[in-house]
Scaffold this motif. Structure first.
Motif, short mmCIF file in Angstrom:
data_model
loop_
_atom_site.label_atom_id
_atom_site.label_comp_id
_atom_site.label_asym_id
_atom_site.label_seq_id
_atom_site.Cartn_x
_atom_site.Cartn_y
_atom_site.Cartn_z
N LEU A 83 -74.17 43.31 52.35
CA LEU A 83 -73.07 44.08 51.78
C LEU A 83 -71.81 43.22 51.69
N SER A 84 -70.90 43.64 50.80
CA SER A 84 -69.65 42.90 50.64
C SER A 84 -68.73 43.18 51.84
N VAL A 85 -67.68 42.38 51.92
CA VAL A 85 -66.68 42.57 52.96
C VAL A 85 -66.11 43.98 52.89
N LEU A 86 -65.75 44.41 51.67
CA LEU A 86 -65.19 45.76 51.52
C LEU A 86 -66.18 46.82 51.98
N GLU A 87 -67.43 46.68 51.55
CA GLU A 87 -68.44 47.67 51.94
C GLU A 87 -68.65 47.70 53.44
N LEU A 145 -63.79 39.58 60.04
CA LEU A 145 -64.38 40.82 59.53
C LEU A 145 -64.78 41.73 60.70
N GLU A 146 -65.28 41.13 61.75
CA GLU A 146 -65.67 41.89 62.94
C GLU A 146 -64.44 42.60 63.54
N ILE A 147 -63.32 41.91 63.54
CA ILE A 147 -62.08 42.54 64.02
C ILE A 147 -61.65 43.65 63.06
N GLY A 148 -61.75 43.36 61.78
CA GLY A 148 -61.39 44.36 60.77
C GLY A 148 -62.24 45.62 60.89
N ARG A 149 -63.52 45.42 61.10
CA ARG A 149 -64.46 46.52 61.29
C ARG A 149 -64.02 47.38 62.48
N ALA A 150 -63.64 46.71 63.57
CA ALA A 150 -63.17 47.45 64.75
C ALA A 150 -61.89 48.23 64.42
N LEU A 151 -60.99 47.62 63.64
CA LEU A 151 -59.72 48.28 63.32
C LEU A 151 -59.91 49.52 62.47
N MET A 152 -61.00 49.56 61.70
CA MET A 152 -61.26 50.72 60.85
C MET A 152 -61.36 52.00 61.66
N ALA A 153 -61.73 51.89 62.92
CA ALA A 153 -61.88 53.08 63.76
C ALA A 153 -60.55 53.52 64.37
N ASN A 154 -59.46 52.84 63.99
CA ASN A 154 -58.15 53.22 64.52
C ASN A 154 -58.07 53.18 66.04
N PRO A 155 -58.47 52.08 66.65
CA PRO A 155 -58.58 52.08 68.12
C PRO A 155 -57.25 51.94 68.83
N LYS A 156 -57.24 52.41 70.08
CA LYS A 156 -56.11 52.13 70.98
C LYS A 156 -56.41 50.87 71.78
N LEU A 157 -57.71 50.69 72.07
CA LEU A 157 -58.15 49.53 72.85
C LEU A 157 -59.31 48.87 72.12
N ILE A 158 -59.21 47.54 71.97
CA ILE A 158 -60.28 46.82 71.30
C ILE A 158 -60.84 45.77 72.24
N LEU A 159 -62.16 45.78 72.38
CA LEU A 159 -62.87 44.85 73.24
C LEU A 159 -63.51 43.78 72.37
N LEU A 160 -63.14 42.53 72.59
CA LEU A 160 -63.65 41.46 71.74
C LEU A 160 -64.47 40.49 72.59
N LEU A 215 -62.94 40.11 49.50
CA LEU A 215 -63.41 41.51 49.55
C LEU A 215 -64.77 41.72 48.89
N ASN A 216 -65.01 40.99 47.79
CA ASN A 216 -66.26 41.21 47.07
C ASN A 216 -67.36 40.22 47.43
N ASN A 217 -67.06 39.32 48.36
CA ASN A 217 -68.10 38.40 48.82
C ASN A 217 -69.04 39.10 49.78
N ALA A 218 -70.31 38.70 49.74
CA ALA A 218 -71.25 39.23 50.74
C ALA A 218 -70.84 38.69 52.11
N ALA A 219 -70.97 39.53 53.12
CA ALA A 219 -70.59 39.11 54.47
C ALA A 219 -71.33 37.84 54.88
N ALA A 220 -72.58 37.71 54.40
CA ALA A 220 -73.40 36.54 54.76
C ALA A 220 -72.78 35.23 54.28
N GLU A 221 -71.94 35.30 53.22
CA GLU A 221 -71.35 34.07 52.66
C GLU A 221 -70.12 33.60 53.41
N LEU A 222 -69.63 34.41 54.35
CA LEU A 222 -68.39 34.05 55.04
C LEU A 222 -68.64 32.93 56.04
N SER A 223 -67.58 32.17 56.32
CA SER A 223 -67.66 31.16 57.38
C SER A 223 -67.70 31.88 58.73
#
Ligand code: ADP
Ligand code: MG
Length: 256
Positions: free
Chosen positions: A93-97, A160-175, A145-153
């Motif tokens: 899937l793309s970054v946006l997806e 993207l992993e951080i962005g994905r976590a932010l989508m949930a509107n967290p108060k605490l993020i564990l990385l 945004l339209n690149n497949a996640a697999a193509e990212l460095s």
């Protein structure tokens, strides 16, 4: 005030005691670091806190609520989100997806409601999309945004992993190792993003082996060894601690 309070956490796997009674507090608006030699129990700590693995004993209190034994979904919805050592998400899937995938449910919303294409569901979809675009912009991912996640460095995948976590509107993020294998430029960029998130009110708990990053970003730093918390303080304090040095030295001898 402590946003996260972990008390007496234990967890064994087939007789191996990964956690042997861990107590720790994460204060609001800090970037708290967790370090320790391989096998210290760092990832297990994250697994127990985020609901992936139930602890054998002990408690996890988040934002004043006892969340011990909650499912990962429920923990996420309560505002505590984690990322993984190896980025998850769907590579095709793309970054946006990938971002949209993790923003489709808000606290209290049932799946059946989300599937109905009512006007309110559609408004909600639009809102999620706006949030995904805003998060991509702040993480400098817009042009990807339209690149497949697999193509990212490697570093972009971490973002993207951080962005994905932010989508949930967290108060605490564990990385879990957010800069492992990431080049120096992107490592600095990730550090700057985390600082900005904390300036805006978020709290971060991170595991990392990259000591420069820990030294620059984290205060306090908590040291785990053999399933126990053996030290806590500023990076300079824990680095000067003899028990901490011994824990790392001992491991190195074993490992070589
Ligand atoms: N799912 C599991 N099954 C069996 N053993 C596990 C599991 N998860 C962790 N362990 C063991 O628990 C100990 C701590 O591992 P871990 O939490 O991954 O440490 P760290 O992340 O600090 O390297 C190790 O001995 C590891 O092999
Ligand atoms: Mg680990």
């Amino acid at each position: 005030m402590s946003l996260l309070e972990v008390r007496g956490l234990t967890r064994s796997f087939y007789g191996v005691e990964a956690l042997r009674g861990v107590d720790l507090d994460v204060r609001e608006r800090t970037i708290t670091g967790v370090i320790g030699p391989n096998g210290a129990g760092k990832t297990t700590l994250f697994n127990c806190v985020s609901g992936l693995v139930p602890p054998d004993t002990g408690s996890v209190v988040f934002a004043g609520r006892d969340i011990t034994g909650w499912t990962p979904d429920r923990v996420t919805q309560s505002g505590l989100v984690r990322s993984f050592q190896v980025a998850r998400g769907l590579p095709q899937l793309s970054v946006l997806e990938n971002l949209l995938l993790y923003g489709d449910r808000q606290p209290g919303e049932s799946l059946s409601l989300a599937l109905l294409r009512t006007p309110s569901a559609m408004r909600r979809e639009e809102e999620v999309r706006r949030r995904a675009l805003a998060i991509a912009a702040r993480l400098n991912l817009t042009r990807l945004l339209n690149n497949a996640a697999a193509e990212l460095s490697g570093g972009q995948k971490k973002l993207l992993e951080i962005g994905r976590a932010l989508m949930a509107n967290p108060k605490l993020i564990l990385l879990d190792e957010p800069v492992a294998g990431v080049n120096p430029t992107l490592t600095n960029e990730i550090g700057a993003h985390l600082r900005r998130l904390v300036a805006e009110g978020m709290t971060v708990l991170l595991i990392e082996h990259h000591m420069d990053t820990i030294a620059r970003l984290c205060d306090p730093v908590i040291v785990l060894a053999e399933g126990r918390r053996i030290a806590e303080g500023s990076f300079a304090q824990v680095a000067a601690d003899e028990q901490v040095q011994a824990a790392y030295m001992g491991r190195r001898r074993w490992a070589s």
